[in-house]
Design an enzyme around this catalytic site. Structure first.
Site, PDB file in Angstrom:
ATOM      1  N   CYS A  76       0.861  -1.180   0.000  1.00 55.92           N
ATOM      2  CA  CYS A  76       0.000   0.000   0.000  1.00 55.92           C
ATOM      3  C   CYS A  76       0.897   1.228   0.000  1.00 55.92           C
ATOM      4  CB  CYS A  76      -0.924   0.013   1.214  1.00 55.92           C
ATOM      5  SG  CYS A  76      -1.987   1.480   1.285  1.00 55.92           S
ATOM      6  N   ASN A  78       0.183   4.487  -0.683  1.00 54.85           N
ATOM      7  CA  ASN A  78      -0.360   5.650   0.014  1.00 54.85           C
ATOM      8  C   ASN A  78      -0.260   5.474   1.526  1.00 54.85           C
ATOM      9  OD1 ASN A  78      -1.068   7.080  -2.313  1.00 54.85           O
ATOM     10  ND2 ASN A  78      -3.046   6.056  -2.453  1.00 54.85           N
ATOM     11  N   ASN A 163       1.027  -6.700  -5.267  1.00 59.17           N
ATOM     12  CA  ASN A 163      -0.325  -7.243  -5.285  1.00 59.17           C
ATOM     13  C   ASN A 163      -0.837  -7.214  -6.725  1.00 59.17           C
ATOM     14  OD1 ASN A 163      -0.491  -4.450  -5.363  1.00 59.17           O
ATOM     15  ND2 ASN A 163      -1.557  -4.245  -3.435  1.00 59.17           N
ATOM     16  N   ASN A 197      -6.760  -5.878  -7.982  1.00 59.53           N
ATOM     17  CA  ASN A 197      -7.144  -4.477  -7.998  1.00 59.53           C
ATOM     18  C   ASN A 197      -7.504  -4.102  -9.434  1.00 59.53           C
ATOM     19  OD1 ASN A 197      -6.177  -3.349  -5.151  1.00 59.53           O
ATOM     20  ND2 ASN A 197      -4.638  -4.785  -5.879  1.00 59.53           N
ATOM     21  N   ARG A 216      -8.911  -4.273  -4.306  1.00 61.81           N
ATOM     22  CA  ARG A 216      -9.123  -5.605  -3.753  1.00 61.81           C
ATOM     23  C   ARG A 216      -9.253  -5.550  -2.240  1.00 61.81           C
ATOM     24  NH1 ARG A 216      -4.314 -10.097  -3.633  1.00 61.81           N
ATOM     25  NH2 ARG A 216      -3.421  -8.388  -2.429  1.00 61.81           N
ATOM     26  N   CYS A 224      -5.291   4.806  -4.733  1.00 59.20           N
ATOM     27  CA  CYS A 224      -4.547   3.560  -4.506  1.00 59.20           C
ATOM     28  C   CYS A 224      -3.169   3.731  -5.114  1.00 59.20           C
ATOM     29  CB  CYS A 224      -5.282   2.371  -5.134  1.00 59.20           C
ATOM     30  SG  CYS A 224      -4.388   0.802  -4.955  1.00 59.20           S
ATOM     31  N   GLY A 225      -2.159   3.783  -4.260  1.00 59.75           N
ATOM     32  CA  GLY A 225      -0.799   4.052  -4.721  1.00 59.75           C
ATOM     33  C   GLY A 225      -0.228   2.961  -5.602  1.00 59.75           C
ATOM     34  N   SER A 226      -0.409   1.692  -5.205  1.00 56.84           N
ATOM     35  CA  SER A 226       0.145   0.617  -6.030  1.00 56.84           C
ATOM     36  C   SER A 226      -0.575   0.535  -7.366  1.00 56.84           C
ATOM     37  CB  SER A 226       0.075  -0.725  -5.286  1.00 56.84           C
ATOM     38  OG  SER A 226      -1.255  -1.080  -4.982  1.00 56.84           O
TER      39      SER A 226
END
Length: 303
Positions: A76, A78, A163, A197, A216, A224-226
Site C-alpha cells: 500500500c 499511500n 499485489n 485491484n 481488492r 490507490c498508490g500501487s
C-alpha cells in the site's frame, strides 16, 4: 501488556489509512478488529498500516497491512507515505526502510513535505501475478466485461506491484463508468486466483494519466498508490507514455496527483505524493474498540 495501542487516522490523497502502533508487542491487529473499525464511519478505512518491531537487520519496522474486509494486503503505497510522515514527526528521521510481506520498501520525506516510496520492481510473469491461465504477453490479456461484440471494458494490462493489478484502458472520463458495479465482478474473476485491484486509466498526454480504482478487499477507493504505479508502468510498457508519469487520481477529493518514475537503471518504481494527518486515538487491536484523543489537533503529529 495494555489492551490498547495508539493509532492515527490519516490519508494519502484521500486513501483512508489507519496507522496503528504495534511496536513492543507480540500480538497483531485482528481481522475482527479491522471489520469493526471499518463499520464505524469515524474510523472507516481502506488500509490499516500496523507498525511492528523490525524483523530484519537494517530495517526500521515491519509493516503489517490489512484491508477493510480484514484480509491481508501485500502493498500500500499511500499507506506507506502515511507511516513515513508519522515516524518522521516522531523521530526527526527523513529516510526509512520497511519490511512487508511483499519485500523491502525504502521511503523518504522531502523538504516540501512530499514523500517518495520505492515500491520495488514490477512483476509481469503470469504465474507470479498470479493469473489462472498462461499468457505469454501480460501487457494485454483476453478479458472483457459486457457484450461480446461491444464490451464495456476489455484487454487489460496485468501485473503485480506486490499485489495483483488489472489496468483497463479507456478513452473517456473514468468517472463515467459504473465501477461500483463492474469492480466486484472483475476483482473476483476466475482469472485472478488471489483477486485483483481493478483500475480504469485514461491517457491524457505522453506523460500523464487519469485513473480510478476498485481496490481488492476495500472496494471503491479515493486513491490507490500501487494501482497508480501499475498504471504508470503499464502505460510505459505498452508505449502509451514514457517512464515518468503524473497520475491524476480522479476519485480523490479534490483530485490529486501522484508522480511515478519507473527508473530505467534498476527497474524500480518510485512514487511521490502527499500524506495528511487527521486525528489520533487509542484502539484495542483485538476488538477494534477505540477512543479519540482530546488534545488539540495539529497538522501533523507523531504516534
Amino acid at each position: 501488556m495494555s489492551t490498547t495501542v495508539e493509532f492515527a487516522k490519516m490519508n494519502g490523497l484521500g486513501n483512508k489509512i489507519l496507522v496503528v502502533d504495534m511496536r513492543g508487542r507480540k500480538d497483531r491487529v485482528t481481522p475482527e478488529a479491522a471489520i469493526t473499525l471499518n463499520a464505524d464511519p469515524e474510523t472507516q478505512f481502506d488500509q490499516i498500516m500496523a507498525i511492528h518491531d523490525p524483523k530484519a537487520e537494517g530495517t526500521d519496522a515491519f509493516i503489517d497491512i490489512l484491508n477493510s474486509d480484514g484480509s491481508k494486503a501485500q502493498a500500500c503505497g499511500n499507506g506507506t507515505r502515511c507511516v513515513v510522515q508519522a515516524l518522521a514527526t516522531e523521530t526527526g528521521k527523513k529516510a526509512f526502510t520497511f519490511q512487508t510481506v511483499a519485500g523491502i520498501l525504502n521511503a523518504e520525506e522531502h523538504q516540501d513535505g512530499t514523500i517518495s516510496v520505492d515500491m520495488g520492481t514490477p512483476v509481469f510473469e503470469w504465474n507470479r501475478i498470479p493469473l489462472s491461465e498462461e499468457f505469454h504477453d501480460t501487457s494485454r490479456i483476453e478479458l472483457q466485461i459486457g457484450p461480446i461484440d461491444a464490451p464495456i471494458l476489455h484487454s487489460p494490462s496485468v501485473m503485480s506491484m506486490g499485489n495483483p493489478h488489472a489496468i483497463f484502458w479507456v478513452d473517456r472520463d473514468v468517472m463515467s463508468f459504473d465501477l461500483e458495479r463492474f469492480g466486484p465482478l472483475l476483482e473476483n474473476h476466475p482469472m485472478f486466483p488471489e483477486r485483483a485491484n481493478i483500475t480504469l486509466a485514461q491517457v491524457t498526454s505522453p506523460s500523464s494519466l487519469i485513473t480510478r480504482t476498485w481496490e481488492r478487499g476495500a472496494g471503491l477507493t479515493l486513491a490507490c498508490g500501487s494501482a497508480a504505479c501499475s498504471a504508470a508502468v503499464s502505460a510505459a510498457r505498452t508505449g502509451r507514455t514514457g517512464r515518468n508519469v503524473a497520475i491524476t487520481v480522479a476519485s480523490a477529493t479534490p483530485p490529486g496527483i501522484l508522480s511515478i518514475e519507473w527508473r530505467e537503471r534498476d527497474d524500480h518504481v518510485v512514487m511521490t505524493g502527499p500524506a495528511e494527518w487527521e486525528w489520533s486515538g487509542t484502539v484495542d487491536p483485538a476488538t477494534g474498540l477505540w477512543s479519540r484523543d482530546e488534545e488539540p489537533e495539529t497538522e501533523s503529529r507523531a504516534l
